[in-house]
Motif scaffolding. Sequence first.
Motif, PDB file in Angstrom:
ATOM      1  N   GLY A  35       0.639  -1.232   0.036  1.00 43.25           N
ATOM      2  CA  GLY A  35       0.001   0.076  -0.132  1.00 43.25           C
ATOM      3  C   GLY A  35       0.712   1.335   0.077  1.00 43.25           C
ATOM      4  O   GLY A  35       0.339   2.457   0.350  1.00 43.25           O
ATOM      5  N   TRP A  36       2.048   1.297  -0.307  1.00 42.00           N
ATOM      6  CA  TRP A  36       3.044   2.199  -0.463  1.00 42.00           C
ATOM      7  C   TRP A  36       2.932   2.922  -2.078  1.00 42.00           C
ATOM      8  O   TRP A  36       2.560   2.475  -2.870  1.00 42.00           O
ATOM      9  CB  TRP A  36       4.201   1.951  -0.276  1.00 42.00           C
ATOM     10  N   ASP A  37       3.361   4.024  -1.981  1.00 45.37           N
ATOM     11  CA  ASP A  37       3.710   4.600  -3.226  1.00 45.37           C
ATOM     12  C   ASP A  37       4.577   3.908  -4.093  1.00 45.37           C
ATOM     13  O   ASP A  37       5.381   3.285  -3.353  1.00 45.37           O
ATOM     14  CB  ASP A  37       4.000   6.236  -3.215  1.00 45.37           C
ATOM     15  N   ASP A  38       4.452   3.903  -5.426  1.00 47.51           N
ATOM     16  CA  ASP A  38       5.450   3.280  -6.278  1.00 47.51           C
ATOM     17  C   ASP A  38       6.766   3.830  -6.149  1.00 47.51           C
ATOM     18  O   ASP A  38       6.778   5.092  -6.276  1.00 47.51           O
ATOM     19  CB  ASP A  38       4.858   3.499  -7.690  1.00 47.51           C
ATOM     20  N   PRO A  39       7.899   3.339  -5.787  1.00 48.99           N
ATOM     21  CA  PRO A  39       8.825   4.013  -5.592  1.00 48.99           C
ATOM     22  C   PRO A  39       9.778   4.880  -6.805  1.00 48.99           C
ATOM     23  O   PRO A  39      10.347   5.758  -6.868  1.00 48.99           O
ATOM     24  CB  PRO A  39       9.969   2.994  -5.224  1.00 48.99           C
ATOM     25  N   GLY A  40       9.219   4.206  -8.164  1.00 48.00           N
ATOM     26  CA  GLY A  40       9.437   5.034  -9.290  1.00 48.00           C
ATOM     27  C   GLY A  40      10.662   4.531  -9.982  1.00 48.00           C
ATOM     28  O   GLY A  40      11.553   4.112  -9.395  1.00 48.00           O
ATOM     29  N   ALA A  41      10.903   4.881 -11.520  1.00 49.21           N
ATOM     30  CA  ALA A  41      11.984   4.614 -11.933  1.00 49.21           C
ATOM     31  C   ALA A  41      13.221   5.098 -11.610  1.00 49.21           C
ATOM     32  O   ALA A  41      14.179   4.738 -11.505  1.00 49.21           O
ATOM     33  CB  ALA A  41      11.682   4.892 -13.561  1.00 49.21           C
ATOM     34  N   ALA A  42      13.076   6.446 -11.095  1.00 47.98           N
ATOM     35  CA  ALA A  42      14.342   7.069 -10.535  1.00 47.98           C
ATOM     36  C   ALA A  42      14.950   6.430  -9.251  1.00 47.98           C
ATOM     37  O   ALA A  42      16.168   6.288  -9.064  1.00 47.98           O
ATOM     38  CB  ALA A  42      13.828   8.487 -10.274  1.00 47.98           C
ATOM     39  N   PHE A  43      14.038   6.185  -8.290  1.00 52.32           N
ATOM     40  CA  PHE A  43      14.565   5.306  -6.794  1.00 52.32           C
ATOM     41  C   PHE A  43      14.876   4.058  -7.452  1.00 52.32           C
ATOM     42  O   PHE A  43      16.266   3.707  -6.863  1.00 52.32           O
ATOM     43  CB  PHE A  43      13.358   5.189  -6.134  1.00 52.32           C
ATOM     44  N   THR A  44      14.675   3.232  -8.498  1.00 50.30           N
ATOM     45  CA  THR A  44      14.994   2.140  -8.775  1.00 50.30           C
ATOM     46  C   THR A  44      16.412   2.253  -9.575  1.00 50.30           C
ATOM     47  O   THR A  44      17.352   1.516  -9.264  1.00 50.30           O
ATOM     48  CB  THR A  44      14.127   1.367  -9.868  1.00 50.30           C
ATOM     49  N   ALA A  45      16.716   3.252 -10.254  1.00 48.38           N
ATOM     50  CA  ALA A  45      17.893   3.605 -10.951  1.00 48.38           C
ATOM     51  C   ALA A  45      18.823   3.971 -10.063  1.00 48.38           C
ATOM     52  O   ALA A  45      20.045   3.556 -10.083  1.00 48.38           O
ATOM     53  CB  ALA A  45      17.641   4.691 -12.227  1.00 48.38           C
ATOM     54  N   VAL A  46      18.715   4.588  -9.009  1.00 48.89           N
ATOM     55  CA  VAL A  46      19.443   5.124  -8.004  1.00 48.89           C
ATOM     56  C   VAL A  46      19.897   4.080  -7.123  1.00 48.89           C
ATOM     57  O   VAL A  46      21.154   3.959  -6.905  1.00 48.89           O
ATOM     58  CB  VAL A  46      19.086   6.275  -7.229  1.00 48.89           C
ATOM     59  N   THR A  47      19.222   3.320  -6.690  1.00 50.08           N
ATOM     60  CA  THR A  47      19.580   2.005  -5.887  1.00 50.08           C
ATOM     61  C   THR A  47      20.256   0.972  -6.662  1.00 50.08           C
ATOM     62  O   THR A  47      21.005   0.400  -5.944  1.00 50.08           O
ATOM     63  CB  THR A  47      18.214   1.427  -5.151  1.00 50.08           C
ATOM     64  N   GLN A  48      20.208   1.033  -7.962  1.00 45.04           N
ATOM     65  CA  GLN A  48      21.007   0.154  -8.709  1.00 45.04           C
ATOM     66  C   GLN A  48      22.108   0.266  -8.650  1.00 45.04           C
ATOM     67  O   GLN A  48      23.206  -0.301  -9.020  1.00 45.04           O
ATOM     68  CB  GLN A  48      20.368  -0.112 -10.037  1.00 45.04           C
ATOM     69  N   ILE A  49      22.546   1.720  -8.560  1.00 43.14           N
ATOM     70  CA  ILE A  49      23.942   1.925  -8.465  1.00 43.14           C
ATOM     71  C   ILE A  49      24.645   1.488  -7.115  1.00 43.14           C
ATOM     72  O   ILE A  49      25.672   0.921  -7.478  1.00 43.14           O
ATOM     73  CB  ILE A  49      24.022   3.623  -8.011  1.00 43.14           C
ATOM     74  N   GLY A  50      23.812   1.206  -6.066  1.00 49.74           N
ATOM     75  CA  GLY A  50      24.435   0.254  -5.083  1.00 49.74           C
ATOM     76  C   GLY A  50      24.584  -1.028  -5.430  1.00 49.74           C
ATOM     77  O   GLY A  50      25.849  -1.851  -5.216  1.00 49.74           O
ATOM     78  N   THR A  51      23.883  -1.763  -6.114  1.00 53.65           N
ATOM     79  CA  THR A  51      24.041  -3.230  -6.361  1.00 53.65           C
ATOM     80  C   THR A  51      25.261  -3.286  -7.904  1.00 53.65           C
ATOM     81  O   THR A  51      26.090  -4.111  -7.639  1.00 53.65           O
ATOM     82  CB  THR A  51      22.854  -3.714  -7.238  1.00 53.65           C
ATOM     83  N   LEU A 215      22.951   7.697 -12.550  1.00 53.60           N
ATOM     84  CA  LEU A 215      23.626   8.938 -12.715  1.00 53.60           C
ATOM     85  C   LEU A 215      22.648   9.813 -13.349  1.00 53.60           C
ATOM     86  O   LEU A 215      22.535  11.042 -12.981  1.00 53.60           O
ATOM     87  CB  LEU A 215      24.900   8.905 -13.374  1.00 53.60           C
ATOM     88  N   PHE A 216      22.054   9.324 -14.583  1.00 51.66           N
ATOM     89  CA  PHE A 216      21.141  10.390 -15.224  1.00 51.66           C
ATOM     90  C   PHE A 216      19.906  10.760 -14.301  1.00 51.66           C
ATOM     91  O   PHE A 216      19.453  11.711 -14.207  1.00 51.66           O
ATOM     92  CB  PHE A 216      20.572   9.711 -16.691  1.00 51.66           C
ATOM     93  N   GLU A 217      19.333   9.463 -13.633  1.00 46.95           N
ATOM     94  CA  GLU A 217      18.159   9.717 -12.942  1.00 46.95           C
ATOM     95  C   GLU A 217      18.678  10.561 -11.497  1.00 46.95           C
ATOM     96  O   GLU A 217      17.868  11.142 -11.132  1.00 46.95           O
ATOM     97  CB  GLU A 217      17.754   8.404 -12.615  1.00 46.95           C
ATOM     98  N   LEU A 218      19.704  10.236 -11.215  1.00 49.32           N
ATOM     99  CA  LEU A 218      20.380  11.051 -10.015  1.00 49.32           C
ATOM    100  C   LEU A 218      20.265  12.615 -10.423  1.00 49.32           C
ATOM    101  O   LEU A 218      20.012  13.512  -9.469  1.00 49.32           O
ATOM    102  CB  LEU A 218      21.839  10.615  -9.474  1.00 49.32           C
ATOM    103  N   LYS A 219      20.983  12.963 -11.424  1.00 52.94           N
ATOM    104  CA  LYS A 219      20.776  14.331 -12.041  1.00 52.94           C
ATOM    105  C   LYS A 219      19.612  14.751 -12.055  1.00 52.94           C
ATOM    106  O   LYS A 219      19.320  15.907 -11.228  1.00 52.94           O
ATOM    107  CB  LYS A 219      21.682  14.407 -13.304  1.00 52.94           C
ATOM    108  N   GLY A 220      18.547  13.926 -12.566  1.00 48.18           N
ATOM    109  CA  GLY A 220      16.973  14.677 -12.601  1.00 48.18           C
ATOM    110  C   GLY A 220      16.637  15.054 -11.349  1.00 48.18           C
ATOM    111  O   GLY A 220      16.020  15.720 -11.065  1.00 48.18           O
ATOM    112  N   ALA A 221      16.794  13.795 -10.408  1.00 49.43           N
ATOM    113  CA  ALA A 221      16.303  14.099  -9.001  1.00 49.43           C
ATOM    114  C   ALA A 221      16.803  15.272  -8.187  1.00 49.43           C
ATOM    115  O   ALA A 221      15.928  15.966  -7.587  1.00 49.43           O
ATOM    116  CB  ALA A 221      16.549  12.616  -8.073  1.00 49.43           C
TER     117      ALA A 221
END
Length: 291
Positions: A35-51, A215-221
């Motif tokens: 029941g949470w908000d969709d974390p979104g493509a930006a969150f997914t892309a940024v956390t993928q930097i960690g992986t 990095l692209f999504e990080l810049k946009g965020a």
Amino acid sequence: MSWFESLILGLVQGLTEFLPVSSSAHLRLTAAFSGWDDPGAAFTAVTQIGTEAAVLIYFRKDIGRIVLAWSKSLTNKAMRRDHDAQMGWLVIVGSIPIGVLGVTLKDQIEGPFRDLRITATMLIVVGIIIGIADRMAARDESGGRHRAAKQRKELQDLNVRDGLIFGLCQSAALIPGVSRSGATISGGLFMGYTRESAARYSFLLAIPAVLASGLFELKGAMEGGHVSWGPTVFATVIAFLTGYAVIAWFMKFISTKSFMPFVWYRIALGILIIVLVATGALSPDAGESAN
């Protein structure tokens, strides 16, 4: 996003990024079921930097050799015949499809492609494809009553054509539910590569694409100013730690085990989502964030 949400989503990202089950689908589904908000493509892309940081560390020796040999090959023609130098070029070539399609389909990736009905369909369809590829590989490795085992290709056999095909398979993962590792590894198995070789190239191939996307999504965020930075960074660290452990386990697993447990899991999860959406228990855009 709360700290608890970021902890759970970071764990989900790290646990599923390298398994053939689709991390983006699981992030989307975890939010929807909770029941949470969709974390979104930006969150997914940024956390993928960690992986991907986990990939850089786990394969640091391979990456170091490839980068060094590739750099030397720029000025030394003799080095261009070196396998590591060629791998550098093949990773670049294989990254072209997802780079082009990622920019071209950006609006669809962040919008319509996140529909849970599409995610469910991709989980099932790609699961079946992975199953077929896995059975083909197993048949070649074991042979049969009336035929000998077939020698499958290693990374030394990789060429430009195969690199581009790997890249096209990877680009399919722009759709949640496909799975980057699932698509590229099954593509490699269909082309005759061993499980370990397909997985190793899949992980190396993901580095430029994921880091560039992150990095692209990080810049946009940063420009948009709407990201909860504390929880997002926390989730990225959790994804890194979890992802490193999963890589180490998965590389050992694929050397002796079948992908079929992942195939059945994908199909079952896809069917469950379809049933829940069809009965109205889950909205296809459940948890969609206004951002």
